[in-house]
Design a protein around this motif. Structure first.
Motif, mmCIF file in Angstrom:
data_model
loop_
_atom_site.group_PDB
_atom_site.id
_atom_site.type_symbol
_atom_site.label_atom_id
_atom_site.label_comp_id
_atom_site.label_asym_id
_atom_site.label_seq_id
_atom_site.Cartn_x
_atom_site.Cartn_y
_atom_site.Cartn_z
ATOM 1 N N ARG A 19 8.349 -31.028 59.226
ATOM 2 C CA ARG A 19 6.978 -31.289 58.054
ATOM 3 C C ARG A 19 5.644 -29.986 57.319
ATOM 4 N N THR A 20 5.408 -29.194 58.859
ATOM 5 C CA THR A 20 4.538 -28.477 58.727
ATOM 6 C C THR A 20 5.260 -27.334 57.344
ATOM 7 N N VAL A 21 6.587 -27.116 57.550
ATOM 8 C CA VAL A 21 6.881 -26.542 56.516
ATOM 9 C C VAL A 21 6.754 -27.112 54.837
ATOM 10 N N LEU A 22 6.891 -28.417 54.891
ATOM 11 C CA LEU A 22 7.440 -28.878 53.636
ATOM 12 C C LEU A 22 5.405 -28.940 53.042
ATOM 13 N N TYR A 23 4.798 -29.580 54.271
ATOM 14 C CA TYR A 23 3.732 -29.283 53.929
ATOM 15 C C TYR A 23 2.791 -28.383 53.164
ATOM 16 N N TYR A 24 2.980 -26.753 54.028
ATOM 17 C CA TYR A 24 2.493 -25.779 53.201
ATOM 18 C C TYR A 24 3.567 -25.108 51.968
ATOM 19 N N LEU A 25 4.747 -25.658 51.519
ATOM 20 C CA LEU A 25 5.876 -25.232 50.226
ATOM 21 C C LEU A 25 4.546 -25.835 49.514
ATOM 22 N N SER B 130 1.382 -27.149 49.719
ATOM 23 C CA SER B 130 -0.269 -26.868 49.373
ATOM 24 C C SER B 130 -0.338 -25.472 49.366
ATOM 25 N N GLY B 131 0.567 -24.204 49.271
ATOM 26 C CA GLY B 131 0.456 -23.702 49.292
ATOM 27 C C GLY B 131 0.444 -22.514 50.622
ATOM 28 N N TYR B 132 0.161 -21.278 50.833
ATOM 29 C CA TYR B 132 -0.633 -20.746 51.993
ATOM 30 C C TYR B 132 -0.471 -19.374 51.401
ATOM 31 N N GLY B 133 -1.021 -18.197 52.179
ATOM 32 C CA GLY B 133 -0.876 -16.662 52.301
ATOM 33 C C GLY B 133 0.167 -16.109 52.799
ATOM 34 N N VAL B 134 0.196 -14.951 51.732
ATOM 35 C CA VAL B 134 1.459 -14.422 52.544
ATOM 36 C C VAL B 134 0.988 -12.366 53.012
ATOM 37 N N PHE C 121 8.386 -10.237 55.645
ATOM 38 C CA PHE C 121 7.141 -11.102 55.259
ATOM 39 C C PHE C 121 6.948 -11.491 56.451
ATOM 40 N N VAL C 122 5.633 -12.269 56.348
ATOM 41 C CA VAL C 122 5.204 -13.101 57.227
ATOM 42 C C VAL C 122 4.236 -14.280 56.266
ATOM 43 N N THR C 123 4.146 -15.697 56.486
ATOM 44 C CA THR C 123 3.577 -16.423 56.287
ATOM 45 C C THR C 123 2.495 -17.192 56.541
ATOM 46 N N ASP C 124 1.552 -18.443 56.405
ATOM 47 C CA ASP C 124 0.453 -19.466 56.523
ATOM 48 C C ASP C 124 2.127 -19.856 57.933
ATOM 49 N N ALA C 125 2.796 -20.363 56.959
ATOM 50 C CA ALA C 125 3.640 -21.751 57.014
ATOM 51 C C ALA C 125 4.401 -20.986 57.946
ATOM 52 N N LEU D 213 11.606 -14.393 53.017
ATOM 53 C CA LEU D 213 11.223 -13.615 52.306
ATOM 54 C C LEU D 213 12.395 -14.481 51.104
ATOM 55 N N SER D 214 12.819 -15.391 51.185
ATOM 56 C CA SER D 214 13.797 -17.135 50.857
ATOM 57 C C SER D 214 12.666 -17.816 50.184
ATOM 58 N N PHE D 215 11.828 -18.133 51.450
ATOM 59 C CA PHE D 215 10.400 -19.309 51.221
ATOM 60 C C PHE D 215 9.590 -19.039 50.437
ATOM 61 N N THR D 216 9.243 -17.426 50.807
ATOM 62 C CA THR D 216 8.055 -17.174 49.524
ATOM 63 C C THR D 216 9.153 -17.386 47.998
ATOM 64 N N ARG D 217 10.525 -16.956 47.838
ATOM 65 C CA ARG D 217 10.469 -16.811 46.274
ATOM 66 C C ARG D 217 11.128 -18.269 45.993
ATOM 67 N N GLY D 218 11.066 -19.454 46.728
ATOM 68 C CA GLY D 218 11.245 -20.339 46.426
ATOM 69 C C GLY D 218 12.536 -21.018 46.394
ATOM 70 N N ILE D 219 13.824 -20.551 47.811
ATOM 71 C CA ILE D 219 15.014 -19.738 47.252
ATOM 72 C C ILE D 219 15.484 -21.281 48.435
#
Lengths: 263, 263
Positions: B24-30, B32-36, B44-48, B94-100
Motif C-alpha cells: 500500500r505504501t509503495v502504491l501510494y507513493y507511485l 502521489s509522487g516522491y523525491g529521489v 538510488f533511494v526514494t521517499d518510498a 531504479l526500475s521503480f523510479t522509471r516506471g518498470i
C-alpha cells in the motif's frame, strides 16, 4: 487517398475490441493449458498463438473482407490490398510458456505501407498501449508524450533497452551488441514487446532491437511517432519468406546517440 | 531452542500483514509522487524506500521490541538479538523510479542466522511469494514445488536468469558473466527480485546473482529451499559495512551445472 480522421477512429475502436478478445483468449489458454510445438526456425508456437491469430483473422475477415492480413502463424491473405492488418498473436511465446508475464499480443494496420493503427496488449501484466495516426499514443488510456532530453550529454543517465543477445548473434550483429554494452553504462535486456512498451512510455530512453520482423515493429513505430519519439530502421536483411529488421526507437536524442554507436 | 511450528505460522502471518502495508505504501507513493536521492554508492533511494522501511520497522518494534532489525536504508537495531528481521524496502529502486514494474519489497526473518520466514511482494505486478521454514513455499497462495530435471542433459533447454552485467563488473566477476553467456544458449537478464521469484516459481531453471547483500537473498534462500530447490553461496566478499554475496539458486541439476561453469 488518406484515411479520414473519423475512419481512423473507427479502425482504432475495432482494433481495441479485437485485442480484448486476444487477451481473453490468451488468459483462457493460460488457465486451461495448451500444446507447444517447436517451429522449423526453432522458435516455439502454442495452441494459444494459433487460437489468437485465428480469432483476429476471423473477425477482420467478417468486417473487412477486402483487407489483407499478415500474421506470424498463417500465410498472408490479400497481399495486394491497400489495407493490411499485421498480427503477432503472442510476441514472446517462450516467456508465455514459462510463466514469465512479459509477453504481449500485437496488432497493427497499415495503409499503403504506412502504419495507421497499433496496439500492444500485455495480458500477463494487464496493461495496454495503443496509437492511431494523428490521434496520439496512449498507455492504459492515458496520453503518452515522450519528452526528449535537454541535451545529448544526458544520454548516459537514461536506461537503454536491448533485445536478447542471441537475436543479435542470429543476424550477425554481435559486434554491434558488444559495442552497445561497452559504450553505455545502463543497457538492460528487455526482450520482445515488453521492451517496446517501456520505450513507448519513456521508462527507458530508447530500445535497440535486431532480427525482428514486420509484425514485431509496426505497432511500435506508430506509437513511438505518435508519442513524439523517433523510430529508425538501421538494417534490412532478406530471409526466406520476408525481411529481418534492425531498429532503434525512443527519445530523439537517445536514438541519435545510438545511431552513431551502432553504425 | 528451535521456533515451534505454531510460532512460525504466527510470524509468517505477521510478515504477510506487514507486506500488505508495504505494498500500500509503495502504491501510494507511485500515485502521489516522491523525491529521489543518489546514495554514496551511486544507487538510488526514494521517499518510498524510506517510508516502507519506516512502516515495517515501527510495526516490528511495537510487536517484537526484543527482535533485531537489519534494513537497507537505516542502521541495524539490536544486532545481537536471536531474531533478526531483514528488510529491503524496494529492491530494484531504479526500475521503480522509471516506471518498470519489476521491482519488489523483501522481508525475511532469521533465527540465529537461519531463515525462518521470507516474503517477496511485487506491488507493480500484483504478485507475492512467501515461505516459512517447514511450512512450504507459495506463489499468490498456491503451493510451489520445484521439479528437478530428469537429467543434467536437459539443462540446455532451461532458461537461466542473471543479474545485470554491471553487477558482475562491480565485484570483479565479468569473466564469470562472460563464461556463463558463452556456455548456455538461453541466459536472460532479469535483475533484482523479479529474477529471484522467476527462479522460485521454476519459470527459469536457475538464477545467478552476484554483488548482492543479505537483504537481497534471505527471503529467496528460504523460498527456494522450501520449494525443493537448491540455494548456494559461491562467493563472499567483505565491503565497508557488510558482505557482498555471489549466489546460484533454482532447480538442483541446473544449480549443479552452473556451479561447475562458474567455479
Amino acid at each position: 487517398m488518406p484515411t479520414p480522421r473519423h475512419d481512423r477512429r473507427e479502425l482504432l475502436r475495432f482494433a481495441l475490441k479485437l485485442m480484448d478478445r486476444a487477451r481473453r483468449t490468451v488468459l483462457y489458454y493460460l488457465a486451461s493449458g495448451y500444446g507447444v510445438r517447436v517451429k522449423s526456425d526453432r522458435s516455439f508456437v502454442t495452441d494459444a498463438d494459433t487460437a489468437v491469430e485465428k480469432v483476429l483473422r476471423k473477425a477482420i475477415l467478417e468486417r473487412f473482407p477486402e483487407h489483407g492480413i499478415i500474421g506470424e502463424e498463417f500465410p498472408a491473405r490479400n497481399p495486394s490490398a491497400e489495407y493490411q492488418w499485421i498480427i503477432d498473436p503472442i510476441d514472446g511465446t517462450l516467456s508465455f510458456t514459462r510463466g514469465i508475464p512479459l509477453y504481449g499480443c500485437i496488432l497493427a494496420l497499415h495503409h499503403r505501407g504506412k502504419p495507421l493503427v497499433g496496439v500492444i496488449d500485455h495480458p500477463g501484466l494487464g496493461t495496454r498501449f495503443h496509437a492511431a495516426l494523428g490521434l496520439g499514443c496512449y498507455a492504459d488510456g492515458k496520453r503518452v508524450r515522450l519528452k526528449d532530453l535537454p541535451s545529448a550529454a544526458q544520454v548516459e543517465n537514461e536506461l537503454i533497452a536491448a533485445g536478447d543477445r542471441s537475436q543479435f548473434l542470429r543476424t550477425g550483429d554481435s559486434a554491434r551488441f558488444n559495442r552497445l554494452t561497452r559504450s553505455h553504462p545502463q543497457v538492460r535486456i528487455y526482450a520482445d514487446c515488453f521492451g517496446h512498451t517501456l520505450a513507448v512510455s519513456g521508462a527507458v530512453g530508447a530500445m535497440v532491437d535486431f532480427g525482428v520482423k514486420i509484425w514485431d515493429i509496426s505497432a511500435t513505430q506508430l506509437m513511438i511517432e505518435e508519442a513524439g519519439g523517433r523510430f529508425e530502421i538501421v538494417k534490412r536483411q532478406k530471409y526466406p519468406g520476408g525481411m529481418n529488421y534492425g531498429v532503434i526507437f525512443g527519445k530523439p536524442k537517445v536514438v541519435a546517440w545510438l545511431r552513431r554507436i551502432l553504425k
